[in-house]
Design a protein around this motif. Structure first.
Motif, short mmCIF file in Angstrom:
data_model
loop_
_atom_site.label_atom_id
_atom_site.label_comp_id
_atom_site.label_asym_id
_atom_site.label_seq_id
_atom_site.Cartn_x
_atom_site.Cartn_y
_atom_site.Cartn_z
N MET A 1 0.84 -1.19 0.00
CA MET A 1 0.00 0.00 0.00
C MET A 1 0.88 1.25 0.00
SD MET A 1 -3.00 0.78 2.66
CE MET A 1 -3.89 2.27 2.64
N ILE A 2 0.65 2.14 -0.95
CA ILE A 2 1.43 3.37 -1.08
C ILE A 2 0.75 4.47 -0.28
CG2 ILE A 2 2.27 5.13 -2.66
CD1 ILE A 2 2.37 2.96 -4.82
N GLU A 3 1.52 5.09 0.60
CA GLU A 3 0.99 6.17 1.43
C GLU A 3 1.15 7.49 0.68
OE1 GLU A 3 1.95 8.12 5.74
OE2 GLU A 3 2.31 5.99 5.46
N LYS A 4 0.06 8.23 0.54
CA LYS A 4 0.10 9.50 -0.18
C LYS A 4 0.49 10.62 0.78
CE LYS A 4 -2.49 12.27 -3.40
NZ LYS A 4 -3.71 12.44 -4.17
N ILE A 5 1.47 11.42 0.37
CA ILE A 5 1.95 12.53 1.18
C ILE A 5 1.03 13.74 0.96
CG2 ILE A 5 3.89 14.11 1.59
CD1 ILE A 5 5.71 11.89 0.45
N PRO A 6 0.57 14.38 2.04
CA PRO A 6 -0.28 15.57 1.88
C PRO A 6 0.47 16.69 1.16
CG PRO A 6 -0.29 14.79 4.16
CD PRO A 6 0.75 14.01 3.43
N LEU A 7 -0.25 17.50 0.40
CA LEU A 7 0.37 18.58 -0.39
C LEU A 7 1.15 19.56 0.48
CD1 LEU A 7 -2.45 19.40 -2.97
CD2 LEU A 7 -0.43 18.00 -3.29
N TRP A 8 0.63 19.88 1.66
CA TRP A 8 1.29 20.87 2.52
C TRP A 8 2.57 20.35 3.14
CZ3 TRP A 8 -3.42 18.65 3.55
CH2 TRP A 8 -3.49 17.78 4.61
N GLU A 9 2.87 19.06 2.97
CA GLU A 9 4.12 18.49 3.48
C GLU A 9 5.16 18.28 2.39
OE1 GLU A 9 3.54 15.03 5.85
OE2 GLU A 9 2.25 16.05 7.28
N LYS A 10 4.76 18.41 1.14
CA LYS A 10 5.69 18.22 0.03
C LYS A 10 6.58 19.45 -0.14
CE LYS A 10 3.19 15.00 -2.88
NZ LYS A 10 2.80 14.73 -4.26
N THR B 1 3.83 19.54 -8.44
CA THR B 1 3.61 19.64 -9.88
C THR B 1 2.66 20.82 -10.10
OG1 THR B 1 1.67 18.20 -9.83
CG2 THR B 1 3.82 17.13 -10.16
N ILE B 2 2.48 21.21 -11.34
CA ILE B 2 1.56 22.31 -11.65
C ILE B 2 0.14 21.94 -11.21
CG2 ILE B 2 0.50 23.62 -13.53
CD1 ILE B 2 3.24 23.50 -14.95
N GLU B 3 -0.25 20.69 -11.42
CA GLU B 3 -1.58 20.23 -11.03
C GLU B 3 -1.75 20.30 -9.51
OE1 GLU B 3 0.53 18.36 -13.00
OE2 GLU B 3 -0.44 18.82 -14.90
N GLU B 4 -0.73 19.87 -8.77
CA GLU B 4 -0.79 19.91 -7.31
C GLU B 4 -0.80 21.34 -6.80
OE1 GLU B 4 1.50 15.76 -6.12
OE2 GLU B 4 2.69 17.57 -6.47
N ALA B 5 -0.01 22.21 -7.43
CA ALA B 5 0.03 23.63 -7.03
C ALA B 5 -1.33 24.28 -7.26
CB ALA B 5 1.12 24.37 -7.80
N ALA B 6 -2.00 23.90 -8.35
CA ALA B 6 -3.34 24.44 -8.63
C ALA B 6 -4.32 23.98 -7.55
CB ALA B 6 -3.79 24.00 -10.01
N GLU B 7 -4.26 22.72 -7.19
CA GLU B 7 -5.13 22.19 -6.15
C GLU B 7 -4.82 22.85 -4.80
OE1 GLU B 7 -5.99 17.93 -3.93
OE2 GLU B 7 -5.02 17.93 -5.88
N PHE B 8 -3.55 23.01 -4.50
CA PHE B 8 -3.08 23.58 -3.23
C PHE B 8 -3.51 25.03 -3.07
CE2 PHE B 8 0.36 25.78 -0.88
CZ PHE B 8 0.30 25.10 0.33
N SER B 9 -3.43 25.82 -4.15
CA SER B 9 -3.65 27.27 -4.07
C SER B 9 -5.01 27.73 -4.57
CB SER B 9 -2.57 27.99 -4.88
OG SER B 9 -2.70 27.67 -6.25
N ASN B 10 -5.74 26.84 -5.23
CA ASN B 10 -7.03 27.19 -5.84
C ASN B 10 -6.84 28.22 -6.96
OD1 ASN B 10 -9.75 26.63 -6.05
ND2 ASN B 10 -10.34 28.34 -4.77
N ILE B 11 -5.71 28.14 -7.65
CA ILE B 11 -5.40 28.96 -8.83
C ILE B 11 -5.34 28.00 -10.01
CG2 ILE B 11 -3.66 30.44 -9.91
CD1 ILE B 11 -2.79 31.27 -7.10
N ARG C 1 7.20 24.79 -3.10
CA ARG C 1 6.01 25.12 -2.32
C ARG C 1 6.22 26.30 -1.37
NH1 ARG C 1 4.60 24.18 2.57
NH2 ARG C 1 6.22 22.63 2.86
N LYS C 2 7.29 26.31 -0.59
CA LYS C 2 7.49 27.40 0.38
C LYS C 2 7.67 28.74 -0.30
CE LYS C 2 9.03 24.71 4.26
NZ LYS C 2 9.92 24.59 5.39
#
Length: 65
Positions: A1-10, A14-24, A52-53
């Motif tokens: 089982m692969i554990e998914k790391i939360p976006l705020w801990e990465k 990726t551009i897709e993750e940044a869009a999800e993270f920021s709502n942009i 991210r930071k």
């Protein structure tokens, strides 16, 4: 089982993750990454990642995009 790391801990997103993270939208984030001397872009070969930071700091200091 692969554990998914939360976006705020990465460290990098990726551009897709940044869009999800920021709502942009992905297109707006892609445009921001093309800015000269963009402080939050990281090139991995031809792939662009978002530091991210630095991205969070940029958003905190921005009034509008």
């Amino acid at each position: 089982m692969i554990e998914k790391i939360p976006l705020w801990e990465k460290v990098n997103l990726t551009i897709e993750e940044a869009a999800e993270f920021s709502n942009i939208g992905q297109n707006k984030i892609s445009a921001l990454l093309k800015m000269p001397r963009c402080p939050f872009v990281l090139y991995v070969g031809k792939k662009k990642l978002v530091k991210r930071k630095e991205f969070e700091k940029f958003l905190k200091e921005s009034i509008e995009l």
